[in-house]
Enzyme design. Sequence first.
Site, PDB file in Angstrom:
ATOM      1  N   ARG A 197      -2.272   2.548 -11.396  1.00 32.31           N
ATOM      2  CA  ARG A 197      -1.172   2.445 -10.420  1.00 32.31           C
ATOM      3  C   ARG A 197      -1.233   3.579  -9.399  1.00 32.31           C
ATOM      4  NH1 ARG A 197       3.720  -0.512 -11.877  1.00 32.31           N
ATOM      5  NH2 ARG A 197       2.982  -2.380 -12.902  1.00 32.31           N
ATOM      6  N   TYR A 247       5.304 -13.015 -19.144  1.00 34.31           N
ATOM      7  CA  TYR A 247       6.207 -13.012 -17.979  1.00 34.31           C
ATOM      8  C   TYR A 247       6.532 -14.438 -17.542  1.00 34.31           C
ATOM      9  CZ  TYR A 247       5.433  -8.010 -17.547  1.00 34.31           C
ATOM     10  OH  TYR A 247       5.408  -6.664 -17.783  1.00 34.31           O
ATOM     11  N   ARG A 260       5.712   0.293   2.267  1.00 32.77           N
ATOM     12  CA  ARG A 260       6.484  -0.635   1.441  1.00 32.77           C
ATOM     13  C   ARG A 260       7.803  -0.990   2.138  1.00 32.77           C
ATOM     14  NH1 ARG A 260       9.520  -3.064  -0.996  1.00 32.77           N
ATOM     15  NH2 ARG A 260      10.027  -3.245  -3.197  1.00 32.77           N
ATOM     16  N   ASP A 273      -0.868  -7.621  -7.578  1.00 28.40           N
ATOM     17  CA  ASP A 273      -0.158  -7.589  -8.855  1.00 28.40           C
ATOM     18  C   ASP A 273      -0.673  -8.698  -9.753  1.00 28.40           C
ATOM     19  OD1 ASP A 273       2.320  -6.088 -10.061  1.00 28.40           O
ATOM     20  OD2 ASP A 273       2.455  -8.162 -10.725  1.00 28.40           O
ATOM     21  N   ARG A 331       4.818   4.178  -5.787  1.00 28.61           N
ATOM     22  CA  ARG A 331       6.039   4.824  -5.281  1.00 28.61           C
ATOM     23  C   ARG A 331       6.065   6.336  -5.386  1.00 28.61           C
ATOM     24  NH1 ARG A 331       9.408   0.668  -8.744  1.00 28.61           N
ATOM     25  NH2 ARG A 331       7.498   1.059  -9.889  1.00 28.61           N
TER      26      ARG A 331
END
Length: 323
Positions: A3, A129, A16, A53, A7
């Site tokens: 990652r 998911y 973003r 993703d 952020r």
Amino acid sequence: MMRQAGRYLAEYRAVRAEAGSFLNLCFDPDKAAEVTMQPIRRFGFDAAILFSDILVVPHALGQQVAFEAGEGPRLDPIADRSGFARLSARPDPAIVGPVYETVRKVRAMLAPDVTLLGFCGAPWTVATYMVAGRGGDDQAAARLFAYRDPDGFAVLIDQIVRASIDYLLGQIRAGADAVQIFDTWAGILPAAEFERWAVEPVARIIAGVKAAAPDVPVIAFPKGAGYRLGRIVAGTGADAVGLDWTADADFVRREIQPKVAVQGNIDPLALLAGGAALDRAVDEALANYAAGRHIFNLGHGILPPTPVAHVEQMLARVRAWRS
Ligand code: CP3
């Protein structure tokens, strides 16, 4: 670094914000290429990882996917076979096309000696998911589906396997040098289910990729697999495995590293903590694994509040050790 675009970087947060939503960012090749490059420019990493993703695959199969700010992914849940009708047989080219375009752009921007990694989620993790419609900590919905209707669950897994082969080969054709398969939830399965849902489908993806691209290395990351890493190595044909921070170093050195390369395994919380705890984690990972084939990395994704200075501290220590 897992990652590595994200952020914790101010320059990521700026792009973003411009993109509006996380999925807009994933499907905008200029912006996705830009955020893929940000950590390479800032830290000089040896490898870039495509910014996208794992939930792009269900989205490309026709399932509604959205990312709620601060809450993680939300999908329209597929709780039983009746939900399969919503899914198409192959990933929609209009959805995956921009991802391949990002790969082409990044490969053209990167120096030739910087590796570009493509990736997908492992079928088990992606299915958790798709079935629950969201993240969780025990993936109960998918486990229950698989116990109640194993043949139905196998249909879903097969569909993800086929889509993932397609998707990885698309990334490879666009310029990915190696690919990684993320099985974040492998560690919660009992032994027989681990074999059926975490080993066998990943083996089929790797066989499908190798049939068309035999020289492209594949890294498997079965998070939480512990001693069952041995099953991933023996049963999937992966060229390397990712280690989370709980790995048993003696076991890995004895049973895993002689067969495949390993990647990992700094605890993201040690990176967040910094200071002496981080120095110790770096020294331990190097002492444990660097005598064999080892890709220094984290054991899971970097956490958003991690100070950039801690990343610099980690890199300085690894680079001082290497020289
Ligand atoms: O830098 C990189 O590693 C490349 C990009 C990447 C992302 N997700 C970007 C992302 C990769 C390789 C992933 C993989 C991924 N996505 C996994 C497997 C690896 C892992 O971390 O366990 C999983 C389970 C997902 C699903 C997912 N995506 C979740 C559960 C979430 C929400 C949690 C969170 O961190 O917010 C995401 C969102 C996501 N994927 C973000 C990023 C940068 C944050 C979204 C944002 O910027 O708003």
